[in-house]
Design a protein around this motif. Structure first.
Motif, PDB file in Angstrom:
ATOM      1  N   GLY A 118     -12.775  -8.404   5.489  1.00  0.00           N
ATOM      2  CA  GLY A 118     -11.394  -8.195   5.078  1.00  0.00           C
ATOM      3  C   GLY A 118     -11.161  -6.727   4.782  1.00  0.00           C
ATOM      4  N   VAL A 119     -10.065  -6.186   5.311  1.00  0.00           N
ATOM      5  CA  VAL A 119      -9.762  -4.774   5.083  1.00  0.00           C
ATOM      6  C   VAL A 119      -9.462  -4.538   3.597  1.00  0.00           C
ATOM      7  CG1 VAL A 119      -8.274  -2.829   5.676  1.00  0.00           C
ATOM      8  CG2 VAL A 119      -8.787  -4.566   7.397  1.00  0.00           C
ATOM      9  N   ASP A 120      -8.626  -5.397   3.026  1.00  0.00           N
ATOM     10  CA  ASP A 120      -8.179  -5.220   1.643  1.00  0.00           C
ATOM     11  C   ASP A 120      -9.358  -5.326   0.672  1.00  0.00           C
ATOM     12  OD1 ASP A 120      -4.977  -5.878   2.219  1.00  0.00           O
ATOM     13  OD2 ASP A 120      -6.377  -6.988   3.465  1.00  0.00           O
ATOM     14  N   TYR A 165       0.839  -1.197   0.000  1.00  0.00           N
ATOM     15  CA  TYR A 165       0.000   0.000   0.000  1.00  0.00           C
ATOM     16  C   TYR A 165       0.873   1.244   0.000  1.00  0.00           C
ATOM     17  CZ  TYR A 165      -3.977  -2.995   0.548  1.00  0.00           C
ATOM     18  OH  TYR A 165      -4.937  -3.945   0.310  1.00  0.00           O
ATOM     19  N   GLY A 166       0.635   2.120  -0.966  1.00  0.00           N
ATOM     20  CA  GLY A 166       1.406   3.345  -1.096  1.00  0.00           C
ATOM     21  C   GLY A 166       0.847   4.456  -0.222  1.00  0.00           C
ATOM     22  N   PRO A 167       1.328   5.684  -0.409  1.00  0.00           N
ATOM     23  CA  PRO A 167       0.943   6.806   0.458  1.00  0.00           C
ATOM     24  C   PRO A 167      -0.573   7.033   0.531  1.00  0.00           C
ATOM     25  CG  PRO A 167       2.723   7.462  -1.013  1.00  0.00           C
ATOM     26  CD  PRO A 167       2.320   6.086  -1.432  1.00  0.00           C
ATOM     27  N   MET A 168      -1.285   6.865  -0.562  1.00  0.00           N
ATOM     28  CA  MET A 168      -2.744   7.052  -0.521  1.00  0.00           C
ATOM     29  C   MET A 168      -3.430   5.794   0.010  1.00  0.00           C
ATOM     30  SD  MET A 168      -3.209  10.045  -1.348  1.00  0.00           S
ATOM     31  CE  MET A 168      -1.594  10.759  -1.194  1.00  0.00           C
ATOM     32  N   GLY A 169      -2.918   4.630  -0.381  1.00  0.00           N
ATOM     33  CA  GLY A 169      -3.505   3.365   0.048  1.00  0.00           C
ATOM     34  C   GLY A 169      -3.446   3.185   1.560  1.00  0.00           C
ATOM     35  N   VAL A 170      -2.315   3.568   2.136  1.00  0.00           N
ATOM     36  CA  VAL A 170      -2.167   3.369   3.587  1.00  0.00           C
ATOM     37  C   VAL A 170      -3.155   4.253   4.350  1.00  0.00           C
ATOM     38  CG1 VAL A 170      -0.295   5.065   3.968  1.00  0.00           C
ATOM     39  CG2 VAL A 170      -0.483   3.088   5.448  1.00  0.00           C
ATOM     40  N   GLU A 171      -3.429   5.442   3.822  1.00  0.00           N
ATOM     41  CA  GLU A 171      -4.395   6.332   4.487  1.00  0.00           C
ATOM     42  C   GLU A 171      -5.822   5.790   4.344  1.00  0.00           C
ATOM     43  OE1 GLU A 171      -3.562   8.687   6.444  1.00  0.00           O
ATOM     44  OE2 GLU A 171      -1.443   8.747   5.874  1.00  0.00           O
ATOM     45  N   LEU A 172      -6.144   5.349   3.135  1.00  0.00           N
ATOM     46  CA  LEU A 172      -7.485   4.796   2.903  1.00  0.00           C
ATOM     47  C   LEU A 172      -7.721   3.567   3.789  1.00  0.00           C
ATOM     48  CD1 LEU A 172     -10.177   4.561   1.422  1.00  0.00           C
ATOM     49  CD2 LEU A 172      -8.971   3.551  -0.521  1.00  0.00           C
ATOM     50  N   LYS A 173      -6.699   2.722   3.846  1.00  0.00           N
ATOM     51  CA  LYS A 173      -6.785   1.507   4.649  1.00  0.00           C
ATOM     52  C   LYS A 173      -6.967   1.842   6.128  1.00  0.00           C
ATOM     53  CE  LYS A 173      -4.409  -2.904   4.605  1.00  0.00           C
ATOM     54  NZ  LYS A 173      -3.089  -3.508   4.788  1.00  0.00           N
ATOM     55  N   ALA A 213     -11.720   9.223   2.646  1.00  0.00           N
ATOM     56  CA  ALA A 213     -10.786   9.854   1.701  1.00  0.00           C
ATOM     57  C   ALA A 213      -9.381   9.973   2.314  1.00  0.00           C
ATOM     58  CB  ALA A 213     -11.306  11.231   1.311  1.00  0.00           C
ATOM     59  N   PRO A 214      -8.347   9.566   1.561  1.00  0.00           N
ATOM     60  CA  PRO A 214      -6.985   9.600   2.109  1.00  0.00           C
ATOM     61  C   PRO A 214      -6.564  11.008   2.520  1.00  0.00           C
ATOM     62  CG  PRO A 214      -7.013   8.418   0.009  1.00  0.00           C
ATOM     63  CD  PRO A 214      -8.377   9.005   0.196  1.00  0.00           C
ATOM     64  N   MET A 215      -6.836  11.973   1.668  1.00  0.00           N
ATOM     65  CA  MET A 215      -6.559  13.373   1.954  1.00  0.00           C
ATOM     66  C   MET A 215      -7.896  14.085   2.096  1.00  0.00           C
ATOM     67  SD  MET A 215      -3.331  13.985   2.028  1.00  0.00           S
ATOM     68  CE  MET A 215      -2.165  12.627   2.040  1.00  0.00           C
ATOM     69  N   LYS A 216      -8.027  14.911   3.126  1.00  0.00           N
ATOM     70  CA  LYS A 216      -9.293  15.623   3.305  1.00  0.00           C
ATOM     71  C   LYS A 216      -9.246  16.961   2.571  1.00  0.00           C
ATOM     72  CE  LYS A 216     -10.131  12.378   6.293  1.00  0.00           C
ATOM     73  NZ  LYS A 216     -10.580  11.102   5.712  1.00  0.00           N
ATOM     74  N   VAL A 217      -8.077  17.562   2.557  1.00  0.00           N
ATOM     75  CA  VAL A 217      -7.935  18.900   1.991  1.00  0.00           C
ATOM     76  C   VAL A 217      -6.636  18.986   1.209  1.00  0.00           C
ATOM     77  CG1 VAL A 217      -8.001  21.376   2.527  1.00  0.00           C
ATOM     78  CG2 VAL A 217      -8.855  19.738   4.208  1.00  0.00           C
ATOM     79  N   ALA A 218      -6.686  19.723   0.082  1.00  0.00           N
ATOM     80  CA  ALA A 218      -5.456  20.056  -0.635  1.00  0.00           C
ATOM     81  C   ALA A 218      -5.318  21.575  -0.643  1.00  0.00           C
ATOM     82  CB  ALA A 218      -5.515  19.526  -2.050  1.00  0.00           C
ATOM     83  N   VAL A 219      -4.140  22.046  -0.277  1.00  0.00           N
ATOM     84  CA  VAL A 219      -3.885  23.482  -0.304  1.00  0.00           C
ATOM     85  C   VAL A 219      -3.118  23.793  -1.588  1.00  0.00           C
ATOM     86  CG1 VAL A 219      -2.696  25.403   0.824  1.00  0.00           C
ATOM     87  CG2 VAL A 219      -3.895  23.681   2.195  1.00  0.00           C
TER      88      VAL A 219
END
Ligand SMILES: [Zn+2]
Length: 453
Positions: A308-310, A36-44, A341-347
């Motif tokens: 299952g989480v995955d 799991y990459g940077p977005m996957g780990v957050e979603l998980k 959502a992995p990221m809630k806000v983008a600046v």
């Protein structure tokens, strides 16, 4: 997801945007293993948090636990996994390709689909991963990687009930890795040999088990609905008597419409008193529960929702994936529930202009202790919006030259594409409210505050 999205599109998005990568990719990958990459780990993490919140935090009748992956081998003897956790396996005698016997059509001649070779008779293959504990590789030191987290709850039933000072009905919940040496894994992260389980063992008085079983089937079905999966993509399927596991009195699958068709997302089983009875027998410990109200002693029944989480992550991704036309361009957007959502806000500063950077960084610093926030100032604003849409970021906050004068920024909503202008002072509060799904007009609130001061 009413038009089923092709699995390739999901796999490609996952790779492109940092959700899921093939494991050990620089070595050519390892079959059915994924990272799991940077977005996957957050979603998980968000999926696990949502489950824990619903199953433990918001309930007075469930406690959490975290048990070890390696357990005493006696556990697996008692649970029936050593004798029964098997799949029938057939092998090609010439190229040694293997299948689960039930995947080979029984009405056709049984030959290898790859080389036409003769197949062996089915033999039972145990799905537990075996290893050795300590420096000596011998029978006596054989241990197994757990194929489910459930046994950790059963063997701790007494510890958990006495220390929590709670009465039945009582649930014990756990999230953790499980391992199954599947003969044919596949469909991306749907079936893998290493995966993460979210399991609840809910202990009840015998006789009340059927009512609690119904309750948990509904409760778990609604959990997916609440987190945004479309109703038409979920269904319940009761197991026939012939497919029930050796311990189960009744079982429902919550099925989801995946690209490969309807498949199991979660199982809810009435495990009867099988597990505690078996562990009492094999450990020699009395695992009966003393009911102080009635003065009875009994072996509780267990209702088990097991997810299952995955697999959930895949379901949420598929359900969230949308392609639509915006300004004559195809927009790919993940309409993930804001809590997932992995990221809630983008600046996003309008450009890299040095006048905008200090204020944009200041806004980022103000938000990041409260939300998963990303900062992006590369490429055009349009391309950056698209990038955020593809990872499902609910809100983009844009800082432009006007912001330098009026201390206001623009919030762009992922789903409606609506843009509103809010004072930086009210930004955090506005985003909090929006993420909770509350509707309020920040500008109006700001005006009232100004007046009352
Ligand atoms: Zn063959």
């Amino acid at each position: 997801m009413s038009d089923k999205v092709a699995m390739e599109k999901i796999v490609s998005l996952c790779k492109r945007r940092g959700f899921v990568f093939p494991s050990s990719e620089i070595y050519g990958g390892l079959a059915s293993c994924w990272d799991y990459g940077p977005m996957g780990v957050e979603l998980k993490r968000n999926i696990k948090d949502a489950w824990w919140k619903a199953m433990v935090q918001e309930r007075n009748d469930v406690i959490g636990i975290d048990t070890s992956i390696m357990m005493h081998p006696g556990v697996w003897k008692a649970s029936g996994h050593i004798d029964n956790f098997t799949d029938p396996l057939v092998e090609c005698k010439s190229c040694h390709l293997r299948w689960r016997a039930d995947e080979i059509a029984s009405d056709k001649p049984r030959t290898c689909t790859k080389c036409g070779g003769e197949l062996t008779e089915p033999r039972m293959f145990n799905l537990m991963f075996k290893t050795f504990m300590g420096p000596v590789e011998e029978e006596a030191s054989t241990i197994y990687l757990r194929p489910e987290t459930a046994q950790g709850m059963f063997v701790n039933f007494e510890n958990a009930t006495t220390t929590s000072r709670k009465r039945l009905p009582l649930g014990i919940a756990q999230i953790g890795k499980s391992f199954r040496n599947e003969i044919t894994p596949g469909n991306f992260i749907f079936r893998t040999r290493e995966f993460e389980h979210m399991e609840l063992e809910y202990f009840v008085k015998p006789g009340t088990d059927e009512a609690w079983f119904d309750y948990w089937v509904k409760e778990r079905f609604n959990w997916y609905l609440k987190l945004g999966i479309a109703k038409e993509n979920l269904r319940l399927r009761q197991h026939g008597k012939d497919e029930l596991a050796h311990y189960a009195k009744d079982c429902y699958d919550i099925e989801c419409l995946f690209p490969m068709g309807w498949s199991e997302l979660e199982g809810i089983a009435n495990r009867s008193d099988y597990d505690l009875t078996q562990h009492a027998k094999h450990s020699g410990k009395d695992l009966r529960y003393y009911d102080a109200e009635s003065g009875e002693r009994y072996v509780p029944y267990v209702i088990e929702p097991s997810a299952g989480v995955d697999r959930s992550l895949l379901a949420f991704l598929i359900d969230a994936y949308h392609e639509e036309m915006v300004e004559e361009e195809t927009r790919v957007v993940l309409r993930l529930h804001p809590s997932l959502a992995p990221m809630k806000v983008a600046v996003l500063p309008l450009s890299r202009n040095e006048k905008l950077t200090p204020l944009a960084k200041e806004v980022y610093r103000q938000l990041c202790p409260n939300f998963m926030t990303c900062y992006d100032d590369s490429q055009s604003i349009g391309r950056r919006y698209r990038r955020q849409d593809e990872i499902g970021t609910p809100f983009c906050v844009t800082i432009d030259f006007q912001s330098l004068e009026d201390n206001q920024v623009t919030i762009r909503e992922r789903d409606s594409l609506a843009q509103i202008r809010v004072p930086i002072k009210e930004l955090e509060q506005t985003l909090q409210a929006k993420l909770k799904g509350e509707r309020f007009d920040a500008t109006a609130l700001w005006a009232t505050r100004q007046k009352s001061q």
